[in-house]
Design an enzyme around this catalytic site. Structure first.
Site, PDB file in Angstrom:
ATOM      1  N   LYS A  83      15.419 -58.290  -9.386  1.00  0.00           N
ATOM      2  CA  LYS A  83      14.972 -57.026  -9.976  1.00  0.00           C
ATOM      3  C   LYS A  83      15.319 -55.875  -9.040  1.00  0.00           C
ATOM      4  CE  LYS A  83      10.759 -55.003 -12.053  1.00  0.00           C
ATOM      5  NZ  LYS A  83       9.314 -55.223 -12.310  1.00  0.00           N
ATOM      6  N   SER A 158       8.083 -54.746 -17.179  1.00  0.00           N
ATOM      7  CA  SER A 158       9.228 -54.000 -16.709  1.00  0.00           C
ATOM      8  C   SER A 158      10.381 -54.850 -16.196  1.00  0.00           C
ATOM      9  CB  SER A 158       8.803 -53.042 -15.601  1.00  0.00           C
ATOM     10  OG  SER A 158       8.295 -53.772 -14.487  1.00  0.00           O
ATOM     11  N   SER A 182       4.324 -57.479 -15.716  1.00  0.00           N
ATOM     12  CA  SER A 182       5.779 -57.281 -15.790  1.00  0.00           C
ATOM     13  C   SER A 182       6.635 -58.503 -15.533  1.00  0.00           C
ATOM     14  CB  SER A 182       6.215 -56.185 -14.836  1.00  0.00           C
ATOM     15  OG  SER A 182       6.030 -54.947 -15.461  1.00  0.00           O
TER      16      SER A 182
HETATM   17  N1  GLN Z   1       3.551 -52.534 -18.434  1.00  0.00           N
HETATM   18  C1  GLN Z   1       2.640 -52.231 -17.357  1.00  0.00           C
HETATM   19  C2  GLN Z   1       2.845 -50.816 -16.897  1.00  0.00           C
HETATM   20  O1  GLN Z   1       3.634 -50.153 -17.474  1.00  0.00           O
HETATM   21  C3  GLN Z   1       2.843 -53.199 -16.237  1.00  0.00           C
HETATM   22  C4  GLN Z   1       4.018 -52.921 -15.423  1.00  0.00           C
HETATM   23  C5  GLN Z   1       4.219 -53.867 -14.317  1.00  0.00           C
HETATM   24  O2  GLN Z   1       3.615 -54.934 -14.273  1.00  0.00           O
HETATM   25  N2  GLN Z   1       5.063 -53.457 -13.378  1.00  0.00           N
HETATM   26  O3  GLN Z   1       2.215 -50.351 -15.981  1.00  0.00           O
END
Ligand code: GLN
Length: 495
Positions: A83, A158, A182
């Site tokens: 990532k 994400s 995410s």
């Molecule tokens: N979707 C969640 C957010 O937008 C979690 C994101 C994540 O785990 N990095 O904060």
């Protein structure tokens, strides 16, 4: 349904055997992955930066070591996608943001350093929602990633690039980060295994910070044993991360084959009574619970009264921490600098308004507001108190159950663009994953079925702090018994 023919899935253990016996070469494996990425990734866009030249060189070195009888490390020749919020020395690390579009870190994150020391090979860096804020990988300054099961849908986020790359055979395993879901949510949308370890189990050094009390790095892979193998390598104390836990790392693999007879599996009532929970997701998850029962586990009902307050709590705490962490991008030290600059204040403000995308700005504004003198008690401190209640709910739950079971996400992968005008609807896709982050617990998502449209459904298992062994054992036993992915299309791609 799957838009791509899947490669023949080979586990890390199988690859190790082939390499050791001389049945396959590391160079050929990497060349095959490169070929496949060139063919398929134009459509998917799971990668942002490719690292082919260095990958081929490392593969060659591994082959040489093998022929000269050098003892090979555990992940020798395993091709990884990482990532793009994990710093890789000399390789661009953009966080999918204009702010860091040209940032080349002068150092390597601890987790990736451990992978490379274990023989892993970096194929490239994968797409994400900008600074890991989002659930669809649509908030990337460099374009969205598609779901390989249906390219009109999102891969989740994400860490959508890392999930899509594993699902479509564009790497053997990958790393993501999980602040509120995410890793697990994209794993569920893409039909792969994704795991968030206990907070502090894996070093955050070199992970670009989003919300520091929640962020954890973890693996994606096509099977549970591969997740255990990668976790084994990246886990362990790191003096460079002050929240890293100084505890021994158990052997995660040795418990996988053991029976789960007598294991107490807790079904959290609050998760199954959600209005937004798709009936197909609910049915598949409950069927998974029954499957575990047939393996000798005991099912127990659990009440976590504050479970559903997780999302509101998270959307105060995570933006608050983000607003502090992102203050470093001021156009002075590093990152993007606007050229519309007359003085210090305008430099900072233009650099931020041009460098950050709208979701990141929204979070910074919410966080700054929640932390401001007049509101900190009403929002931030209140949220911290609710976080404690959620943690206490879990503590009580683990008196009655060894592992908790929920769906990973209330729905399967949604259509690209469908939440464009409603960020709150997007936030809801993390309803079931966020509580584990707030409580620092390890949790895994693995495939447990398909909806009527053929899209994968994810099962979430959550364990007590540092109980990854039991979590992986339960997941492995379910995976072996249910064999959900057995019908995956097999192509002529022989690594
Ligand atoms: N979707 C969640 C957010 O937008 C979690 C994101 C994540 O785990 N990095 O904060």
């Amino acid at each position: 349904m799957f838009n791509f023919e899947l490669p023949r899935i080979m586990s890390i253990a199988e690859w190790r055997k082939q390499l050791k016996n001389g049945d396959a070469s590391s160079l050929e494996l990497v060349q095959d992955y490169i070929k496949r990425i060139r063919e398929k990734d134009e459509t998917l866009h799971s990668y942002l930066t490719l690292n082919f030249e260095a990958a081929l060189k490392k593969a060659q070195k591994i082959d040489e070591d093998r022929s000269s009888g050098v003892q090979l490390p555990p992940l020798a020749g395993v091709p990884f996608a990482i990532k793009d919020n994990l710093c890789t020395s000399g390789v661009k690390t953009t966080c999918s943001s204009r702010m860091l579009a040209n940032f080349v870190p002068p150092y390597e994150s601890t987790v990736t350093e451990r992978l490379w020391d274990a023989g892993g090979i970096l194929l490239g860096k994968t797409n994400l929602d900008e600074f890991a804020m989002g659930s669809s990988t649509e908030n990337s300054a460099f374009g969205a990633t598609s779901n390989p099961w249906d390219i009109s849908r999102v891969p989740g986020g994400s860490s959508g690039g890392s999930a899509a790359a594993v699902a479509s055979g564009l790497c053997m395993a990958s790393l993501g980060s999980d602040t509120g879901g995410s890793i697990r949510q994209p794993a569920s949308f893409c039909g792969v295994v994704g795991m968030k370890p206990t907070y502090g189990r894996v070093s955050r050094w070199g992970l670009v910070a989003f919300a520091s009390s929640l962020d954890q790095v973890g693996p994606f892979s096509s099977c549970v044993s591969d997740t255990a193998e990668v976790l084994q390598v990246i886990s362990g104390y790191d003096s460079r991360d002050s929240t890293s836990l100084k505890v021994p790392v158990p052997n995660f693999l040795e418990q996988l084959p053991k029976s789960i007879e007598g294991m107490r599996i807790g079904l959290i009532n609050q998760c199954f009574n959600q209005s937004g929970l798709s009936p197909e997701v609910k049915d598949a998850t409950l069927a998974a619970a029954n499957q575990l029962q047939s393996l000798g586990a005991e099912l127990v009902e659990i009440d976590c009264p504050c479970f559903n307050d997780g999302i509101a709590t998270y959307y105060v705490i995570a933006p608050s921490e983000a607003s502090a962490n992102l203050a470093r991008y001021d156009g002075v030290k590093y990152g993007y600098r606007s050229d519309k600059v007359d003085n210090l204040a305008s430099m900072t403000s233009f650099s931020r308004s041009e460098g950050f995308g709208s979701e990141v700005k929204r979070r910074i504004l919410i966080g700054t507001y929640a932390l401001s003198a007049g509101y900190v008690d009403a929002y931030y401190k209140k949220a911290q108190k609710v976080r404690t209640l959620i943690r206490e709910d879990f503590q009580k739950a683990f008196n009655k159950a060894d592992v908790l079971l929920t769906p990973t996400s209330p729905t399967t992968a949604f259509k690209a663009g469908c939440h464009d005008n409603n960020p709150l609807a997007m936030y809801l896709s993390d309803l079931l994953t966020i509580p584990a982050n707030l409580a620092g617990l390890p949790a895994i998502s693995l495939p447990c079925g398909f909806d009527q449209e053929g899209l994968p459904i994810g099962l979430q298992l959550i364990a007590n702090v540092l109980d990854e062994k039991r979590l992986l054992q339960t997941a492995f036993q379910y995976e072996q018994a249910a064999a959900v992915m057995k019908n995956s299309p097999i192509s002529d791609f022989i690594p």
